[in-house]
Design a protein around this motif. Structure first.
Motif, mmCIF file in Angstrom:
data_model
loop_
_atom_site.group_PDB
_atom_site.id
_atom_site.type_symbol
_atom_site.label_atom_id
_atom_site.label_comp_id
_atom_site.label_asym_id
_atom_site.label_seq_id
_atom_site.Cartn_x
_atom_site.Cartn_y
_atom_site.Cartn_z
ATOM 1 N N GLY A 45 0.818 -1.217 0.000
ATOM 2 C CA GLY A 45 0.000 0.000 0.000
ATOM 3 C C GLY A 45 0.846 1.259 0.000
ATOM 4 N N SER A 46 0.182 2.348 -0.235
ATOM 5 C CA SER A 46 0.909 3.616 -0.303
ATOM 6 C C SER A 46 1.338 4.062 1.094
ATOM 7 N N SER A 47 2.397 4.846 1.127
ATOM 8 C CA SER A 47 2.937 5.322 2.388
ATOM 9 C C SER A 47 3.423 6.755 2.210
ATOM 10 N N ARG A 48 3.361 7.527 3.288
ATOM 11 C CA ARG A 48 3.860 8.899 3.242
ATOM 12 C C ARG A 48 5.382 8.940 3.178
ATOM 13 N N LEU A 53 10.530 11.662 2.325
ATOM 14 C CA LEU A 53 11.979 11.602 2.167
ATOM 15 C C LEU A 53 12.477 12.656 1.186
ATOM 16 N N PRO A 54 11.880 12.820 0.004
ATOM 17 C CA PRO A 54 12.344 13.895 -0.881
ATOM 18 C C PRO A 54 12.152 15.286 -0.255
ATOM 19 N N ARG A 55 11.099 15.472 0.519
ATOM 20 C CA ARG A 55 10.893 16.760 1.191
ATOM 21 C C ARG A 55 11.962 16.999 2.244
ATOM 22 N N ILE A 57 14.973 15.828 2.141
ATOM 23 C CA ILE A 57 16.206 16.135 1.407
ATOM 24 C C ILE A 57 16.189 17.588 0.936
ATOM 25 N N ARG A 58 15.025 18.070 0.462
ATOM 26 C CA ARG A 58 14.913 19.472 0.054
ATOM 27 C C ARG A 58 15.113 20.410 1.247
ATOM 28 N N LEU A 59 14.579 20.045 2.415
ATOM 29 C CA LEU A 59 14.795 20.849 3.618
ATOM 30 C C LEU A 59 16.277 20.897 3.968
ATOM 31 N N ALA A 60 16.943 19.759 3.927
ATOM 32 C CA ALA A 60 18.374 19.714 4.245
ATOM 33 C C ALA A 60 19.182 20.548 3.246
ATOM 34 N N ALA A 61 18.850 20.454 1.967
ATOM 35 C CA ALA A 61 19.557 21.238 0.953
ATOM 36 C C ALA A 61 19.320 22.732 1.162
ATOM 37 N N TYR A 62 18.071 23.111 1.429
ATOM 38 C CA TYR A 62 17.742 24.516 1.683
ATOM 39 C C TYR A 62 18.527 25.028 2.888
ATOM 40 N N VAL A 152 9.855 22.875 6.771
ATOM 41 C CA VAL A 152 9.736 22.031 7.974
ATOM 42 C C VAL A 152 8.340 21.442 8.062
ATOM 43 N N LEU A 153 7.310 22.241 7.791
ATOM 44 C CA LEU A 153 5.941 21.754 7.858
ATOM 45 C C LEU A 153 5.659 20.726 6.775
#
Length: 157
Positions: A45-48, A53-55, A57-62, A152-153
């Protein structure tokens, strides 16, 4: 079981099989485990996890970009003969609601050179931040709300 821990277990297994007990081996195993879990996603099934995880990574890069720019700005202020800093304290209204969200925003602000989280209002709606280079308070608030806090949100919700 949480997919992050499954992915971590796959990464550790990859490290053991390959004999690469290093950060590179862990990273490679983690990426391969993520791809394997993503391909087999219809089985459980689908999972968040696959959107978080890509979000993250984007937070860490930002954050790393902001960290680099802040370091350069503080460095420039230290090595130049004049003082270009204009310190001040700004109240930043928060959209973050949980203690974890507020904690992440406040700590990431404090980790950035030139800014420091000073206090939180009693209703937990306003974070007071000491800023070393305060040119425009409203622009600073907008940068925090639309930059750091929004990312972050995205990760926590």
């Amino acid at each position: 079981m949480n997919l992050f821990f499954v992915n971590l277990f796959i990464a550790l297994g990859y490290m053991g099989v390959q004999g690469q007990f290093s950060l590179y081996g862990l990273g490679t195993g983690f990426i391969l485990g993520y791809l394997a879990l993503w391909i087999t996603q219809p089985l459980y099934g689908s999972s968040r996890y696959f959107s978080r995880l890509p979000r993250a990574i984007r937070l860490a890069a930002y954050f790393l970009v902001e960290l680099l720019l802040s370091n350069l700005r503080v460095f420039w202020d230290v090595v130049t003969p004049g003082q270009i800093s204009r310190p001040g304290i700004v109240g930043v209204p928060l959209n973050a609601e949980t203690e974890m969200e507020i904690l992440l925003v406040a700590n990431l602000i404090s980790l950035t050179p030139g800014t420091l989280s000073v206090d939180l209002s009693e209703d937990h709606r306003t974070l007071f931040v000491h800023v070393m280079f305060l040119d425009d308070p409203e622009r600073f608030r907008k940068t925090i709300r639309e930059g750091l806090e929004r990312r972050v949100l995205e990760v926590t919700r």
